[in-house]
Enzyme design. Structure first.
Site, PDB file in Angstrom:
ATOM      1  N   SER A 127       0.832  -1.211   0.000  1.00 55.69           N
ATOM      2  CA  SER A 127       0.000   0.000   0.000  1.00 55.69           C
ATOM      3  C   SER A 127       0.861   1.254   0.000  1.00 55.69           C
ATOM      4  O   SER A 127       1.961   1.264   0.565  1.00 55.69           O
ATOM      5  CB  SER A 127      -0.861  -0.025   1.262  1.00 55.69           C
ATOM      6  OG  SER A 127      -1.441   1.228   1.501  1.00 55.69           O
ATOM      7  N   TYR A 152      -1.730  -1.392  11.098  1.00 53.92           N
ATOM      8  CA  TYR A 152      -2.001  -1.935   9.760  1.00 53.92           C
ATOM      9  C   TYR A 152      -0.880  -1.533   8.784  1.00 53.92           C
ATOM     10  O   TYR A 152      -0.315  -2.367   8.076  1.00 53.92           O
ATOM     11  CB  TYR A 152      -3.361  -1.425   9.242  1.00 53.92           C
ATOM     12  CG  TYR A 152      -3.456  -1.475   7.739  1.00 53.92           C
ATOM     13  CD1 TYR A 152      -3.659  -2.675   7.079  1.00 53.92           C
ATOM     14  CD2 TYR A 152      -3.292  -0.317   6.971  1.00 53.92           C
ATOM     15  CE1 TYR A 152      -3.705  -2.715   5.687  1.00 53.92           C
ATOM     16  CE2 TYR A 152      -3.341  -0.349   5.595  1.00 53.92           C
ATOM     17  CZ  TYR A 152      -3.540  -1.555   4.951  1.00 53.92           C
ATOM     18  OH  TYR A 152      -3.568  -1.587   3.588  1.00 53.92           O
ATOM     19  N   LYS A 156       2.300  -3.700   6.620  1.00 56.57           N
ATOM     20  CA  LYS A 156       2.694  -3.657   5.203  1.00 56.57           C
ATOM     21  C   LYS A 156       4.197  -3.387   5.077  1.00 56.57           C
ATOM     22  O   LYS A 156       4.893  -4.016   4.267  1.00 56.57           O
ATOM     23  CB  LYS A 156       1.892  -2.591   4.446  1.00 56.57           C
ATOM     24  CG  LYS A 156       0.419  -2.915   4.301  1.00 56.57           C
ATOM     25  CD  LYS A 156       0.172  -4.147   3.436  1.00 56.57           C
ATOM     26  CE  LYS A 156      -1.269  -4.573   3.385  1.00 56.57           C
ATOM     27  NZ  LYS A 156      -1.490  -5.927   2.851  1.00 56.57           N
TER      28      LYS A 156
HETATM   29  N1  UFG Z   1     -13.412  10.308   3.464  1.00 51.13           N
HETATM   30  C1  UFG Z   1     -14.500  11.111   3.747  1.00 51.13           C
HETATM   31  N2  UFG Z   1     -15.652  10.515   4.142  1.00 51.13           N
HETATM   32  C2  UFG Z   1     -15.765   9.159   4.283  1.00 51.13           C
HETATM   33  C3  UFG Z   1     -14.655   8.348   3.995  1.00 51.13           C
HETATM   34  C4  UFG Z   1     -13.488   8.953   3.584  1.00 51.13           C
HETATM   35  O1  UFG Z   1     -14.421  12.338   3.640  1.00 51.13           O
HETATM   36  O2  UFG Z   1     -16.844   8.695   4.675  1.00 51.13           O
HETATM   37  C5  UFG Z   1     -12.170  10.932   3.009  1.00 51.13           C
HETATM   38  C6  UFG Z   1     -10.986  10.599   3.893  1.00 51.13           C
HETATM   39  O3  UFG Z   1     -10.921  11.490   4.978  1.00 51.13           O
HETATM   40  C7  UFG Z   1      -9.825  10.703   2.909  1.00 51.13           C
HETATM   41  C8  UFG Z   1     -10.434  10.263   1.577  1.00 51.13           C
HETATM   42  O4  UFG Z   1     -11.837  10.389   1.741  1.00 51.13           O
HETATM   43  O5  UFG Z   1      -9.436  12.022   2.804  1.00 51.13           O
HETATM   44  C9  UFG Z   1     -10.117   8.825   1.233  1.00 51.13           C
HETATM   45  O6  UFG Z   1     -10.446   7.997   2.323  1.00 51.13           O
HETATM   46  P1  UFG Z   1     -10.455   6.401   2.215  1.00 51.13           P
HETATM   47  O7  UFG Z   1     -10.829   5.883   3.579  1.00 51.13           O
HETATM   48  O8  UFG Z   1     -11.298   5.978   1.083  1.00 51.13           O
HETATM   49  O9  UFG Z   1      -8.973   6.047   1.833  1.00 51.13           O
HETATM   50  P2  UFG Z   1      -7.613   6.306   2.638  1.00 51.13           P
HETATM   51  O10 UFG Z   1      -6.729   7.013   1.671  1.00 51.13           O
HETATM   52  O11 UFG Z   1      -7.827   6.940   3.936  1.00 51.13           O
HETATM   53  O12 UFG Z   1      -7.167   4.827   2.945  1.00 51.13           O
HETATM   54  C10 UFG Z   1      -6.701   4.005   1.918  1.00 51.13           C
HETATM   55  C11 UFG Z   1      -6.891   2.529   2.262  1.00 51.13           C
HETATM   56  C12 UFG Z   1      -6.063   2.156   3.457  1.00 51.13           C
HETATM   57  C13 UFG Z   1      -4.642   2.568   3.236  1.00 51.13           C
HETATM   58  C14 UFG Z   1      -4.561   4.031   2.879  1.00 51.13           C
HETATM   59  C15 UFG Z   1      -3.158   4.419   2.505  1.00 51.13           C
HETATM   60  O13 UFG Z   1      -8.240   2.261   2.533  1.00 51.13           O
HETATM   61  O14 UFG Z   1      -6.113   0.757   3.598  1.00 51.13           O
HETATM   62  O15 UFG Z   1      -5.363   4.283   1.737  1.00 51.13           O
HETATM   63  O16 UFG Z   1      -3.032   5.776   2.376  1.00 51.13           O
HETATM   64  F1  UFG Z   1      -3.915   2.390   4.379  1.00 51.13           F
END
Ligand code: UFG
Length: 343
Positions: A127, A152, A156
């Protein structure tokens, strides 16, 4: 070329899409999954798309005796794609040992099996979380690894190190670690897709569930980031494009004749998309307007990240094909299809 591939976590989100791409390229697929975060019906979806069966066994990779028995009974496997792992960032902070035990033990058991049964090729599901908030964007494979933000993420990082050490000590094991940015969407048939259990953590499933009326509103986590519209930026890629990269990684491992061979590739589109841009994309493709509530930043979130994709483009010969709207449309089609057949 031995075309038999073991896919661990093959009924999960990225795993199932990868199994489809492998079957369509005439690989034979064995799936091991303990179904802790997926459903057995996914196999029906894979069969409906490809018209081909894969072998399936349900067990936990932490059970080393069971895994040895599996390898003893299937001595013809030439490659492994290892997806099976826990992946909820928040839960990993609350239950770190659950994450370390599961994600690391399963990997070490697999590597033991590869040594013992002479399996040469491993593709590992890593990741972009390993980069944390990088100082310079886009991130290349040489961007320094930051201390992990969560157990988590640490699994990785440690897994990549375990694999690298094993490759360098082994006479024959070769490996590729694929660092995914943010996979979204579903197979265009809408027969397989992302199936979050409970309330989704990730943005796109939360958006599609809000669009279909399961959630009252979309929580936007922060609009005061240092970005053009104030919301956080990620590099969202279509899961089918991502799945294809795994097939290319397997083919590349077959081409590598000398050992040790360990490589890392960033997999993303190379383009950053903000939360508000993602919302607009959904509203465009679905014709529905989302209720939004801007909340505080989510703890542990980084501000912005996107990939430098040149290494994957030039060396792996891979690049994404789907646009953002095309990928979001498949997520929406899947949500509608899934709710129609399961409500
Ligand atoms: N977000 C919202 N509302 C939500 C969900 C997410 O505004 O209901 C925002 C988050 O704050 C973030 C963006 O959307 O800014 C993306 O969020 P995600 O949860 O979809 O993805 P992340 O980038 O936080 O996480 C993903 C993977 C993880 C991994 C990470 C690495 O899901 O497993 O990328 O950066 F660790």
């Amino acid at each position: 070329m031995n075309n038999k591939v073991l896919v661990t976590g093959g009924t999960g989100y990225i795993g199932s899409h990868t199994v489809v791409e492998l079957l369509e390229k005439d690989f034979e697929v064995y799936i091991i999954d303990n179904l802790s975060n997926s459903r057995i019906e996914v196999l029906d979806g894979i069969y409906a798309i490809t018209g081909k069966q894969s072998e399936f066994e349900k067990f936990d990779l932490c059970d080393q005796d069971r895994l040895r028995t599996f390898f003893k009974n299937n001595k013809d496997i030439g490659s492994i794609i290892h997806f099976a792992a826990y992946k909820a960032v928040g839960e990993s902070v609350e239950k770190p040992l659950k994450y370390y035990r599961n994600n690391l033990l399963s990997l070490m058991n697999l590597l033991d099996g590869m040594e013992e049964f002479h399996i040469p090729n491993l593709v590992f599901s890593s990741s972009c979380t390993v980069y944390g908030q990088a100082e310079n964007l886009p991130v290349t494979e040489k961007t320094p690894i930051k201390p992990a933000e969560s157990p988590y993420g640490n699994t990785k990082q440690i897994s990549e190190e375990i694999i690298q050490d094993t490759v360098y000590s082994s006479k024959f094991i070769k490996s590729v670690s694929l660092r995914y940015f943010n996979p979204i969407g579903a197979h265009p048939s809408a027969l397989i897709g992302e199936l979050p259990m409970g309330v989704p953590d990730n943005l796109v499933p939360y958006i599609t569930q809000t669009g279909i009326g399961i959630r009252d509103f979309l929580r936007v986590f922060g609009n005061d980031y240092n970005t053009p519209d104030g919301s956080a930026i990620r590099d969202y890629l279509h899961v089918v494009d991502l799945a294809k990269a795994h097939v290319m990684a397997i083919e590349r491992l077959f081409e590598k004749k000398s050992t040790p061979s360990y490589e890392v590739f960033n997999l993303g589109t190379g383009k950053g998309v903000s939360v508000f841009e993602m919302i607009k994309s959904f509203e465009r493709v679905s014709g529905r307007k989302l209720n939004l509530k801007v909340l505080d930043r989510r703890p542990g979130d980084i501000e912005k990240i996107w990939a430098d994709t040149r290494h994957a483009n030039n060396e792996l010969g891979w690049k994404t094909e789907s646009s953002l709207d095309e990928a979001v449309k498949t997520a929406w089609d899947w949500e509608k299809h899934y709710r129609k057949s399961n409500l």
